[in-house]
Design an enzyme around this catalytic site. Structure first.
Site, PDB file in Angstrom:
ATOM      1  N   SER A 240       0.835  -1.189   0.000  1.00  5.56           N
ATOM      2  CA  SER A 240       0.000   0.000   0.000  1.00  5.56           C
ATOM      3  C   SER A 240       0.871   1.241   0.000  1.00  5.56           C
ATOM      4  O   SER A 240       2.094   1.160   0.035  1.00  5.56           O
ATOM      5  CB  SER A 240      -0.914   0.007   1.219  1.00  5.56           C
ATOM      6  OG  SER A 240      -0.152   0.241   2.378  1.00  5.56           O
ATOM      7  N   LYS A 241       0.198   2.392  -0.016  1.00  8.66           N
ATOM      8  CA  LYS A 241       0.944   3.664  -0.152  1.00  8.66           C
ATOM      9  C   LYS A 241       2.029   3.812   0.887  1.00  8.66           C
ATOM     10  O   LYS A 241       3.085   4.375   0.636  1.00  8.66           O
ATOM     11  CB  LYS A 241      -0.005   4.872  -0.026  1.00  8.66           C
ATOM     12  CG  LYS A 241      -1.177   4.868  -0.960  1.00  8.66           C
ATOM     13  CD  LYS A 241      -2.400   4.282  -0.335  1.00  8.66           C
ATOM     14  CE  LYS A 241      -3.086   3.214  -1.134  1.00  8.66           C
ATOM     15  NZ  LYS A 241      -3.766   2.160  -0.488  1.00  8.66           N
TER      16      LYS A 241
END
Length: 470
Positions: A240-241
């Site tokens: 994820s980010k």
RNA sequence: GGUCCCAUCGUCUAGCGGUCUAGGACGCCGGCCUCUCACGCCGGUAACACGGGUUCGAGUCCCGUUGGGACUACCA
């Protein structure tokens, strides 16, 4: 040879940029289609209008193009296909495979909580299933799914997967506002596009039986499924980010070659014996689902860097120059001569892992230099003044600045002074580049040319003189 | 909680019952090369999660345990 033509698809939802995981899914679909001489369809799943954006669509398309993943059909937009979905819903309604349900969201939520408290599975209780309700403003349409039996499918990477139908409930196909839900849209689109192979992340495994039930209700043939293991971050949690760079375009900006990313993505979850490097052509020829692994993997940045470095080393100078120029421009260089860029890049090919690193390493060729403090203090010292002055004289007299020529001049020069190259190389390097680390001095002198070398060396000499005080 | 999926060096992986005292790649550590840094070359480090079976023989097949993950929405 009358097997149906293979058709695969990639259906991103435009709620953000294309990330590494999505890119790999797209790549595998693309490879599989090309390997089988089939078709690859791009479809944008933008039914969630609130979360979708035009910017996301553009950036996904830009990413696909940068990676070289071209599609044969599409992009289709789910937001523009309401009519088709309604037609399929109609089919289910008229064959009594779907029904209206007017249970309110609040009521359902309450029942879910209740069921959970009693330790039961929180699924729809089928209250409206046999009520024969008609259309009404707040009614949804649900699939009348089988209450017993088993739904099974042979996954091309995971093997046979089966689930008891009683685990599934009557899922909503159409919302009360008339829009269609994800499962219904996916199945309808896949049927319409004649998708033969659904290759997607294994987070969809649990969705597959639900979708198969819709195919069955529609009386349509079920595609083949292949669920790819997910890509994890270094901490083994889903990528994820917060794991830093996950968007494909971020890799472009960091100076990666698209093929390096493609190669690296292909090797994440797929292998062909011990081979690590593949051309696109090889990937297409060799790719096969039965060499896809079952377990999730961590994206390995180090390995990508290594691959990128290898591809940079192999790249054609002309192409590389084209790719490098934007990076140099970004770093403030202007009026770049293509020939000089090519010369510069030749000196840096073996020592750059990314285009960005290469551009940074090439700056001294194109911009004025500053001496790094440490370098200045250590090497631009009075002790070397006389040597540099004498060297300057020799260089001024050089008939040419070709590397061999320079090497000759130096060997005579060193002989005359009875010193080793090491003695002058570092001071000279600092004089020319401002740094203690650079490509070989003969290489950089050739690329810089006589004029610049003489100018920088003279500057360094006056700089040293100024240190001795007035 | 329920259902489903997964499990070989730190990481990506090879391995599809014997050729595995487990191979390659990245990383890391040495060495060579050398004008610095790289490149290159040579060498080294390090793994079959655990426990039961099946079998003459298991990293490879089966079951369980443990540990990860996904799904369980009028999101996709």
């Amino acid at each position: 040879m009358n097997k149906k033509q293979v058709v695969t698809r990639f259906p991103p939802s435009p709620t953000g940029t294309l990330h590494i995981g999505g890119a790999r899914t797209a790549l595998f679909n693309w490879l599989f289609a090309l390997h089988h001489n089939g078709k690859f369809v791009l479809r944008i799943e933008d039914t969630d209008r609130a979360r979708s954006s035009k910017e996301a669509i553009d950036s996904i398309i830009e990413s696909m193009k940068w990676l070289g993943l071209d599609w044969d059909e599409g992009p289709y937009f789910q937001s523009q296909r309401a009519e088709i979905y309604n037609e399929f819903i109609e089919r289910l309604l008229s064959s009594k495979k779907a029904y209206y349900c007017n249970c309110s969201p609040d009521e359902l939520e309450r029942k879910r909580i209740e069921a959970k408290e009693r330790g039961l599975k929180p699924k729809y209780d089928g209250k409206c299933r046999e009520l024969g309700l008609g259309k009404s403003p707040d009614a949804v349409i649900r699939l009348k799914s089988p209450l017993s039996g088993t739904t099974r499918f042979k996954d091309l990477v995971k093997g046979v997967i089966s689930i008891e139908n009683e685990q599934l409930d009557d899922l909503i196909l159409q919302r009360s506002d008339g829009s269609v839900t994800y499962h219904m849209a996916v199945v309808t689109d896949d049927i319409k596009s004649g998708i033969t192979h659904v290759i997607r992340g294994d987070d969809h495994i649990n969705n597959t039986p639900r979708q198969i039930l819709i195919y069955n209700a529609l009386g349509e043939p079920i595609p083949q499924y292949a669920h790819l293991p997910m890509i994890l971050g270094p901490d083994k949690s889903p990528l994820s980010k917060r794991h830093g760079a996950t968007s494909v375009l971020a890799y472009k900006e960091m100076g990666f070659l698209p093929h390096a990313l493609v190669n690296s993505l292909a090797r994440l979850g797929w292998a062909y014996g011990d081979q690590e490097k593949f051309t696109v052509q090889e990937l297409i020829e060799l790719f096969s689902l039965d060499h896809v692994g079952k377990s999730s993997g961590i994206f390995n940045m180090e390995k990508l860097l290594d691959l990128n470095a290898k591809y940079i080393r192999e790249a054609d100078d002309g192409n590389l120059a084209e790719l490098l120029i934007p990076f140099l421009t970004n770093l403030g260089c202007s009026n770049l001569s293509r020939e000089k860029v090519k010369g510069a890049l030749r000196t840096l090919k073996a020592r750059s892992k990314t285009l960005l690193e290469m551009a940074q390493g090439a700056l001294f060729f194109f911009k004025e230099i500053d001496y790094e403090k440490q370098a200045d203090e250590r090497f631009l010292i009075p002790e070397v003044l006389e040597i540099l002055k004498d060297l300057l004289l020799d260089l001024k007299g050089a008939p040419s600045f070709a590397q061999e020529q320079l090497e000759n001049i130096f060997s005579i020069f060193l002989e005359r002074h009875q010193i080793k190259l090491g003695k002058v190389a570092q001071p000279l390097r600092v004089a020319l580049t401002g740094k203690t680390v650079s490509p070989g001095i003969f290489e950089i002198m050739e690329v810089m040319g006589q004029e610049m070398v003489i100018k920088r060396l003279s500057n360094a000499i006056s700089h040293i003189k100024s240190k001795k005080g007035p």
